[in-house]
Motif scaffolding. Structure first.
Motif, PDB file in Angstrom:
ATOM      1  N   ASN A 191      13.950  -3.504  14.133  1.00  0.00           N
ATOM      2  CA  ASN A 191      14.272  -4.507  14.840  1.00  0.00           C
ATOM      3  C   ASN A 191      15.493  -5.499  13.855  1.00  0.00           C
ATOM      4  O   ASN A 191      15.202  -5.924  12.907  1.00  0.00           O
ATOM      5  N   LEU A 192      16.424  -5.345  14.294  1.00  0.00           N
ATOM      6  CA  LEU A 192      17.817  -5.637  13.683  1.00  0.00           C
ATOM      7  C   LEU A 192      17.774  -7.072  13.409  1.00  0.00           C
ATOM      8  O   LEU A 192      18.698  -7.489  12.491  1.00  0.00           O
ATOM      9  N   VAL A 193      16.807  -8.024  14.034  1.00  0.00           N
ATOM     10  CA  VAL A 193      17.039  -9.417  13.835  1.00  0.00           C
ATOM     11  C   VAL A 193      16.653  -9.815  12.732  1.00  0.00           C
ATOM     12  O   VAL A 193      17.098 -11.130  12.210  1.00  0.00           O
ATOM     13  N   TYR A 194      15.951  -9.173  11.664  1.00  0.00           N
ATOM     14  CA  TYR A 194      15.618  -9.553  10.308  1.00  0.00           C
ATOM     15  C   TYR A 194      15.603  -8.443   9.408  1.00  0.00           C
ATOM     16  O   TYR A 194      15.117  -7.247   9.887  1.00  0.00           O
ATOM     17  N   ARG A 195      15.972  -8.546   8.229  1.00  0.00           N
ATOM     18  CA  ARG A 195      16.341  -7.477   7.326  1.00  0.00           C
ATOM     19  C   ARG A 195      14.899  -6.893   6.971  1.00  0.00           C
ATOM     20  O   ARG A 195      14.653  -5.667   6.914  1.00  0.00           O
ATOM     21  N   SER A 223      31.691 -18.356  11.601  1.00  0.00           N
ATOM     22  CA  SER A 223      31.578 -18.823  12.816  1.00  0.00           C
ATOM     23  C   SER A 223      29.998 -18.687  13.289  1.00  0.00           C
ATOM     24  O   SER A 223      29.545 -19.486  14.067  1.00  0.00           O
ATOM     25  N   MET A 224      29.260 -17.793  12.731  1.00  0.00           N
ATOM     26  CA  MET A 224      27.945 -17.758  13.036  1.00  0.00           C
ATOM     27  C   MET A 224      27.199 -19.067  12.350  1.00  0.00           C
ATOM     28  O   MET A 224      25.969 -19.322  13.075  1.00  0.00           O
ATOM     29  N   LYS A 225      27.590 -19.748  11.407  1.00  0.00           N
ATOM     30  CA  LYS A 225      27.084 -20.942  10.913  1.00  0.00           C
ATOM     31  C   LYS A 225      26.754 -21.805  12.162  1.00  0.00           C
ATOM     32  O   LYS A 225      25.991 -22.610  12.084  1.00  0.00           O
ATOM     33  N   ALA A 226      27.766 -21.961  13.068  1.00  0.00           N
ATOM     34  CA  ALA A 226      27.792 -22.698  13.770  1.00  0.00           C
ATOM     35  C   ALA A 226      26.690 -22.783  14.779  1.00  0.00           C
ATOM     36  O   ALA A 226      26.415 -23.761  15.569  1.00  0.00           O
ATOM     37  N   LEU A 227      26.209 -21.504  14.978  1.00  0.00           N
ATOM     38  CA  LEU A 227      25.016 -21.195  15.883  1.00  0.00           C
ATOM     39  C   LEU A 227      23.538 -21.322  15.078  1.00  0.00           C
ATOM     40  O   LEU A 227      22.477 -21.227  15.940  1.00  0.00           O
ATOM     41  N   GLU A 228      23.602 -21.515  13.978  1.00  0.00           N
ATOM     42  CA  GLU A 228      22.380 -21.679  13.184  1.00  0.00           C
ATOM     43  C   GLU A 228      21.506 -22.758  13.504  1.00  0.00           C
ATOM     44  O   GLU A 228      21.802 -23.993  13.744  1.00  0.00           O
ATOM     45  N   HIS A 229      20.242 -22.413  13.899  1.00  0.00           N
ATOM     46  CA  HIS A 229      19.172 -23.513  13.790  1.00  0.00           C
ATOM     47  C   HIS A 229      18.518 -23.694  12.858  1.00  0.00           C
ATOM     48  O   HIS A 229      18.705 -23.135  11.492  1.00  0.00           O
ATOM     49  N   ASP A 230      17.571 -24.940  12.729  1.00  0.00           N
ATOM     50  CA  ASP A 230      16.785 -25.320  11.670  1.00  0.00           C
ATOM     51  C   ASP A 230      16.016 -24.197  11.119  1.00  0.00           C
ATOM     52  O   ASP A 230      15.327 -23.783  11.781  1.00  0.00           O
ATOM     53  N   PRO A 231      16.208 -24.169   9.733  1.00  0.00           N
ATOM     54  CA  PRO A 231      15.308 -22.899   9.106  1.00  0.00           C
ATOM     55  C   PRO A 231      13.847 -23.290   9.378  1.00  0.00           C
ATOM     56  O   PRO A 231      13.025 -22.253   9.180  1.00  0.00           O
ATOM     57  N   GLU A 232      13.344 -24.366   9.460  1.00  0.00           N
ATOM     58  CA  GLU A 232      12.008 -24.656   9.606  1.00  0.00           C
ATOM     59  C   GLU A 232      11.619 -23.784  10.956  1.00  0.00           C
ATOM     60  O   GLU A 232      10.388 -23.891  11.209  1.00  0.00           O
ATOM     61  N   ASN A 233      12.332 -23.763  11.850  1.00  0.00           N
ATOM     62  CA  ASN A 233      11.922 -22.964  13.114  1.00  0.00           C
ATOM     63  C   ASN A 233      11.668 -21.561  12.812  1.00  0.00           C
ATOM     64  O   ASN A 233      10.983 -20.901  13.571  1.00  0.00           O
ATOM     65  N   PHE A 283       9.108 -16.380   8.414  1.00  0.00           N
ATOM     66  CA  PHE A 283       9.963 -15.183   7.707  1.00  0.00           C
ATOM     67  C   PHE A 283      10.058 -15.808   6.543  1.00  0.00           C
ATOM     68  O   PHE A 283      10.296 -16.843   6.061  1.00  0.00           O
ATOM     69  N   GLU A 284      10.352 -14.720   5.500  1.00  0.00           N
ATOM     70  CA  GLU A 284      10.524 -15.127   4.270  1.00  0.00           C
ATOM     71  C   GLU A 284      12.216 -15.725   4.121  1.00  0.00           C
ATOM     72  O   GLU A 284      12.959 -14.885   4.477  1.00  0.00           O
ATOM     73  N   LYS A 285      12.014 -16.829   3.302  1.00  0.00           N
ATOM     74  CA  LYS A 285      13.216 -17.633   3.158  1.00  0.00           C
ATOM     75  C   LYS A 285      14.229 -16.921   2.384  1.00  0.00           C
ATOM     76  O   LYS A 285      15.212 -16.997   2.660  1.00  0.00           O
ATOM     77  N   ASP A 286      13.824 -16.085   1.498  1.00  0.00           N
ATOM     78  CA  ASP A 286      14.901 -15.380   0.519  1.00  0.00           C
ATOM     79  C   ASP A 286      15.554 -14.311   1.384  1.00  0.00           C
ATOM     80  O   ASP A 286      16.792 -13.820   0.956  1.00  0.00           O
ATOM     81  N   ILE A 287      14.763 -13.774   2.527  1.00  0.00           N
ATOM     82  CA  ILE A 287      15.536 -12.735   3.179  1.00  0.00           C
ATOM     83  C   ILE A 287      15.978 -13.049   4.461  1.00  0.00           C
ATOM     84  O   ILE A 287      17.159 -12.512   5.236  1.00  0.00           O
ATOM     85  N   GLN A 288      15.938 -14.302   4.953  1.00  0.00           N
ATOM     86  CA  GLN A 288      16.504 -15.035   6.132  1.00  0.00           C
ATOM     87  C   GLN A 288      18.119 -14.842   6.124  1.00  0.00           C
ATOM     88  O   GLN A 288      18.613 -14.318   6.979  1.00  0.00           O
ATOM     89  N   GLY A 289      18.406 -15.123   5.051  1.00  0.00           N
ATOM     90  CA  GLY A 289      20.095 -15.320   4.889  1.00  0.00           C
ATOM     91  C   GLY A 289      20.645 -13.872   4.864  1.00  0.00           C
ATOM     92  O   GLY A 289      22.130 -13.770   5.082  1.00  0.00           O
ATOM     93  N   GLN A 290      19.731 -12.768   4.783  1.00  0.00           N
ATOM     94  CA  GLN A 290      20.505 -11.427   4.925  1.00  0.00           C
ATOM     95  C   GLN A 290      20.947 -10.757   6.170  1.00  0.00           C
ATOM     96  O   GLN A 290      21.514  -9.853   6.257  1.00  0.00           O
ATOM     97  N   THR A 291      20.337 -11.513   7.125  1.00  0.00           N
ATOM     98  CA  THR A 291      20.871 -11.232   8.567  1.00  0.00           C
ATOM     99  C   THR A 291      21.083 -12.763   9.342  1.00  0.00           C
ATOM    100  O   THR A 291      21.131 -13.606   8.745  1.00  0.00           O
ATOM    101  N   HIS A 292      21.661 -12.337  10.616  1.00  0.00           N
ATOM    102  CA  HIS A 292      22.060 -13.657  11.301  1.00  0.00           C
ATOM    103  C   HIS A 292      20.743 -14.014  12.246  1.00  0.00           C
ATOM    104  O   HIS A 292      20.837 -14.524  13.134  1.00  0.00           O
ATOM    105  N   LEU A 293      19.761 -13.920  11.718  1.00  0.00           N
ATOM    106  CA  LEU A 293      18.220 -14.400  12.202  1.00  0.00           C
ATOM    107  C   LEU A 293      18.299 -15.611  12.768  1.00  0.00           C
ATOM    108  O   LEU A 293      18.033 -15.879  13.966  1.00  0.00           O
ATOM    109  N   GLN A 294      18.613 -16.718  12.296  1.00  0.00           N
ATOM    110  CA  GLN A 294      18.964 -18.128  12.565  1.00  0.00           C
ATOM    111  C   GLN A 294      19.847 -18.405  13.698  1.00  0.00           C
ATOM    112  O   GLN A 294      20.023 -19.564  14.175  1.00  0.00           O
TER     113      GLN A 294
END
Length: 555
Positions: free
Chosen positions: A127-131, A367-377, A381-392
Motif C-alpha cells: 500500500n503506497l500510501v504509507y512507507r 506543492s504537496m504541503k498545500a494539501l497536508e491535513h492535520d497530523p492529528e488525523n 500511524f507512526e509519526k516518524d514514518i509519516q513524513g517519508q511518504t505523502h500520507l497526509q
C-alpha cells in the motif's frame, strides 16, 4: 498521392518489439504458462467479432445464463488447481483490446513486461500510501518519478508525484493543488469562504475536467470558465487572455488553469509556455501574489516525451517522412510540458500497462504541503514514518502498487527505443488512415493537422455531396436558418446510419457526439458536430485492417 509505405528497416524494428513484448510467449514470459491464462490467451487470439464472440465460445450461451443466475457463493471452495470455467469465460469474453481491429478509444493491449510487473505488484500487495505498508515499493515509486522528471525536464531532486487510481484522480489533484495554494482556508472552511474564484479549463478537455469540479462542490454554471477552441481543437490563447484579465481585474482568484495535451477524440495539444508566461505577466500587472496552478491533462499524449531527444535529422528508425514531420511539430509542443506545475501520466493508455496505472507528476515537492491535513488525523500511524511518504496529502487511504510495478517493468524492458517504435507505428497507421480517407468519396478528416493517434472524420452521402470539405465548412457555419438545421441533421443522420449498418468490420471504431464544434456566433454560442473516430494505439493493427475497414466505409 499514394499513402507512404513503412520502410523495411522500421518494419523489422516493429516485428522485433511485437515478438519480444507483445507475443504472450511463455518461453519469454513464463507467467503465461499458467493453464487458465494460456486458455484465455488462446480464446482471445481468435479475434472473433464482438457480435459473434458469445456464440463462438463453447457453451457460451449456457455459461452466460449460469453466470447471471448465480446468487449464492458456494458453501465449499474449489480445490486448488481446478479450473473455474465461468472465470475463464468472463476473462476470455471481456473486451479484446489485443484484437488488431480494436481502435475504439485511447485504450490498448498491455505489453508482456507490464503484465509481468503488475503481477509481481499484486503478489507483494504493498500500500503506497504509507512507507511502513509498502517498504521497498516506495523506492520504486520514487524511481519512476525521477525517470519521468528527467524525461520531461523537471528537476528530479525537486519533483515528486503520486501513483493513483486513473487520470480522473490525477486531474482532481491538479484542481486541488490550485485551490489549496490560492485559497488555503478552503482546507477547513470550504470553497465558498473568502474571495470569489473561477476555475478555468477548455471546451475540448476530458469530461473529468467538469465532473471533478462538481465533485469538489464547484458551482459549474457560475464558478467555471470554459475557454474557446481553435480550429485544431486546442485552447484559444486570445480568449484565455481575455478571460484571465477580466478575473484579475475584478480581484477574482483563479486557482487552476487546466490544459490538455492530447485530447481524446482529435488529439488537440494545448500550448503550455504561452499560458505560463501569460499567467506570470498578468499576475505582475494586477499584483496577484499566488499565480494559478497550471495542470496539464497529458493522460493521452504523454509518451511523446520519449521523442524529446530523438535525432530527427538522422531518423535512425526510418519513420516515414509525413509522420516524422508531424511528430516533430507535436514534440515541439511537448517540450513545453516542463512549464506545467503538474501533469497527468496514464501508463494505462499509450504506455501499454494494465489498469489502473496513473501518475500525477508535480514539479515542486513543496506543492504537496498545500494539501497536508492535520497530523492529528493520522493518529494510528507512526509519526516518524509519516513524513517519508505523502500520507497526509493524498486523497486515498489506499494506493495499490500493481500499476507502479507494471509501469516500471514496461519502462525498463521496452526502454525509450521500444516506446518510440510502438508510438511511431501507431502514428504511421493513423496517417495512413488520414491519407486514405482524403481520397475516399464522401469522407472528411477532422483536424487533419493534428498528427496524433486519433483520427476523427465525418461521412457524407457521395450521391448528394461531391465536395466533403465544402460541406463540412457549411456544417460549421452555425446558423438559426431552418434550412441549415435540416441540412446538418440530414448529414448527421446519414453518417450515423452508415456507422450502425457497417457495424464492427475491419476496424472497431467509435461514434462521437462531439467530434468537432461549429464556429462561434456573435454571442460565443456554439454547437457540437458528431463524427466517427479510430484511435491507433493498438500495437497489433496493420494496414490490412485499415484497408478492410475502408472497403466498407459507407456500409
Amino acid at each position: 498521392m499514394p499513402p507512404v509505405a513503412a520502410s523495411p528497416v522500421f518494419r523489422r524494428h516493429l516485428e522485433l518489439v511485437r515478438e519480444r513484448y507483445f507475443s504472450r510467449n511463455p518461453d519469454l514470459w513464463p507467467v503465461f504458462r499458467d493453464p487458465s491464462l494460456a486458455r484465455v490467451i488462446e480464446l482471445r487470439g481468435q479475434h472473433v467479432t464482438p457480435a459473434e464472440r458469445l456464440c463462438s465460445y463453447p457453451g457460451g450461451t449456457d455459461l452466460l445464463g449460469a453466470l447471471r443466475a448465480e446468487r449464492q457463493m458456494p458453501e465449499e471452495g474449489i480445490v486448488p488447481g481446478s479450473p473455474h470455467e465461468r472465470l475463464v469465460f468472463a476473462a476470455a469474453l471481456s473486451k479484446a483490446w489485443e484484437d488488431p481491429a480494436s481502435v475504439e478509444n485511447v485504450i490498448t493491449a498491455s505489453c508482456d513486461p507490464a503484465i509481468h510487473g503488475a503481477m509481481l505488484g499484486i503478489l507483494a500487495n504493498p500500500n503506497l500510501v504509507y512507507r511502513e505498508y509498502c517498504e521497498m515499493a516506495d523506492e520504486l515509486e520514487k524511481t519512476v518519478i525521477r525517470q519521468i522528471a528527467n524525461l520531461v525536464g523537471y528537476d528530479p531532486e525537486d519533483a515528486t508525484g503520486i501513483f493513483t487510481q486513473g487520470g480522473t484522480f490525477c486531474n482532481l489533484y491538479g484542481y486541488l493543488f490550485g485551490i489549496r495554494k490560492t485559497m488555503p482556508e478552503s482546507l477547513q472552511l470550504g470553497l465558498e469562504y473568502g474571495q470569489d474564484y473561477r476555475m478555468i479549463n477548455s471546451q475540448g478537455g476530458h469530461y473529468s475536467n467538469t465532473t471533478n469540479l462538481s465533485l469538489l462542490g464547484v458551482n459549474l454554471a457560475k464558478k467555471t470558465i470554459r475557454i474557446q477552441l481553435t480550429e485544431a481543437n486546442d485552447i484559444d490563447l486570445v480568449d484565455l487572455e481575455s478571460q484571465l484579465t477580466a478575473c484579475f481585474r475584478l480581484g477574482c482568484v483563479v486557482p487552476t488553469i487546466m490544459l490538455t495535451m492530447g485530447t481524446t477524440d482529435t488529439f488537440g495539444v494545448d500550448r503550455v509556455k504561452p499560458v505560463h508566461d501569460l499567467s506570470l505577466r498578468l499576475c505582475e500587472r494586477f499584483g496577484v501574489t499566488t499565480p494559478p496552478h497550471i495542470h496539464v491533462d497529458a493522460a493521452v499524449g504523454w509518451p511523446l516525451i520519449f521523442f524529446l531527444d530523438y535525432d530527427f535529422a538522422a531518423n535512425p528508425l526510418e519513420i516515414d517522412e509525413i509522420t516524422l514531420e508531424g511528430l516533430l511539430r507535436t514534440v515541439e509542443r511537448f517540450r513545453e510540458l516542463r512549464y506545467a506545475d503538474s501533469f497527468t501520466v496514464d501508463f494505462q493508455k499509450w504506455g501499454y500497462v494494465p489498469y489502473t496505472s496513473s501518475l500525477v507528476m508535480v514539479k515542486h515537492r513543496d506543492s504537496m504541503k498545500a494539501l497536508e491535513h492535520d497530523p492529528e488525523n493520522f493518529s494510528y500511524f507512526e509519526k516518524d514514518i509519516q513524513g517519508q511518504t505523502h500520507l497526509q496529502s493524498t486523497i486515498e487511504c489506499s494506493r495499490g502498487a500493481a500499476g507502479l510495478f507494471g509501469a516500471y517493468s514496461a519502462m525498463q524492458y521496452l526502454g525509450k527505443s521500444g516506446y518510440r517504435i510502438l508510438i511511431a507505428n501507431t502514428l504511421q497507421n493513423a496517417n495512413y488512415m488520414r491519407q486514405r480517407l482524403a481520397i475516399s468519396p464522401g469522407a472528411f478528416v477532422i483536424a487533419p493537422e493534428n498528427h496524433g493517434p486519433s483520427v476523427a472524420f465525418r461521412l457524407y452521402d457521395p450521391a448528394r455531396v461531391s465536395d466533403p470539405a465544402a460541406e463540412f465548412e457549411r456544417d460549421k457555419a452555425l446558423s438559426a436558418d431552418p434550412a441549415y438545421r435540416r441540412r446538418v441533421q440530414q448529414n448527421n443522420a446519414y453518417h450515423r446510419e452508415v456507422f450502425l449498418r457497417r457495424g464492427k468490420r475491419g476496424l472497431y471504431t467509435n461514434w462521437v457526439e462531439f467530434a468537432m464544434h461549429t464556429d462561434y456566433d456573435a454571442t460565443d454560442r456554439w454547437e457540437p458536430l458528431p463524427g466517427e473516430k479510430a484511435v491507433f494505439m493498438n500495437p497489433y493493427t496493420d494496414r490490412e485492417h485499415i484497408d478492410a475497414f475502408l472497403a466498407r466505409l459507407h456500409g
